[in-house]
Design a protein around this motif. Structure first.
Motif, mmCIF file in Angstrom:
data_model
loop_
_atom_site.group_PDB
_atom_site.id
_atom_site.type_symbol
_atom_site.label_atom_id
_atom_site.label_comp_id
_atom_site.label_asym_id
_atom_site.label_seq_id
_atom_site.Cartn_x
_atom_site.Cartn_y
_atom_site.Cartn_z
ATOM 1 N N VAL A 8 18.346 -18.566 32.736
ATOM 2 C CA VAL A 8 18.125 -19.745 33.774
ATOM 3 C C VAL A 8 19.264 -20.717 33.527
ATOM 4 O O VAL A 8 19.900 -20.948 32.359
ATOM 5 N N SER A 44 23.366 -16.088 36.240
ATOM 6 C CA SER A 44 22.061 -16.029 36.007
ATOM 7 C C SER A 44 21.375 -14.863 35.890
ATOM 8 O O SER A 44 20.557 -14.507 34.796
ATOM 9 N N LEU A 68 19.063 -13.212 37.044
ATOM 10 C CA LEU A 68 17.684 -13.448 36.759
ATOM 11 C C LEU A 68 16.826 -12.299 36.949
ATOM 12 O O LEU A 68 15.901 -11.983 36.157
ATOM 13 N N GLN A 112 13.724 -20.787 39.124
ATOM 14 C CA GLN A 112 14.406 -19.864 38.133
ATOM 15 C C GLN A 112 13.335 -18.887 37.377
ATOM 16 O O GLN A 112 13.183 -17.917 37.198
ATOM 17 N N LEU A 138 12.138 -14.897 37.237
ATOM 18 C CA LEU A 138 13.045 -14.156 36.074
ATOM 19 C C LEU A 138 12.328 -13.135 35.563
ATOM 20 O O LEU A 138 11.120 -13.011 35.250
#
Length: 182
Positions: free
Chosen positions: A25, A97, A99, A146, A150
């Motif tokens: 993140v 990221s 994610l 985020q 995730l």
């Protein structure tokens, strides 16, 4: 230019390391760790944030989280840079990221040897770090969005999870050891 060639480490050249994506993140330290890791490996560093289209940057700057569809082109740009550089025999470390598992799968479609370094951090620390940044388009108000999407790497993914509150030098040393064992 978005990539910064790192100074080659001293000693005899070794095999080109796998392509590495430093993920997590906002505020986890992807850029700091990625830059230092690239230097330690004599690799090229790719700053994923610089590959966002202007539309994505404007959305995030206004506090709007990106959708999966808006991330597709960005992930493809990062994957394409990784594939190009690695295809030229360069070691590559990219900050992205990544994610969701689907994002990591998309990146891996560009290069089968991609490995992920997941910098794990708690929401409060991430918000604090992002809130202190100057001149970055990502506001602290988006940190929670985020964490909401995730998906930490699963055991069947080629990934190393590290505590992102540790010093950069310790994170890089742990990553280098893991990469050399992989």
């Amino acid at each position: 230019m978005d990539e910064k060639p790192a100074k080659a480490p001293t000693g005899a050249p070794g095999p080109v390391p796998p392509a590495i994506v430093v993920m997590g993140v906002a505020g986890c330290g992807k850029s700091a760790v990625g830059t230092a890791l690239a230097a330690a490996l004599g690799a090229v560093f790719v700053e994923g944030d610089r590959l966002h289209p202007a539309e994505n940057v404007a959305r995030m700057a206004s506090g709007e989280p990106l959708t999966d569809q808006l991330r597709e082109g960005w992930l493809d740009a990062i994957g394409g840079r990784i594939a190009t550089l690695a295809g030229q025999g360069q070691g590559v470390v990219a900050a992205c990221s990544a994610l969701k598992r689907s994002y990591r799968t998309r990146l891996s479609g560009f290069r089968q040897d991609i490995v992920f370094l997941y910098l794990e951090i708690d929401p409060a620390t991430a918000r604090r770090r992002v809130g202190k940044r100057k001149g970055h388009f990502m506001p602290a108000s988006l940190v929670d969005s985020q964490f909401a999407i995730l998906e930490p790497p699963a055991v069947d993914e080629r990934a190393l999870t590290l505590d992102a509150t540790r010093p950069v030098s310790e994170l890089v040393a742990a990553a280098v050891r893991w990469i050399h064992r992989s």
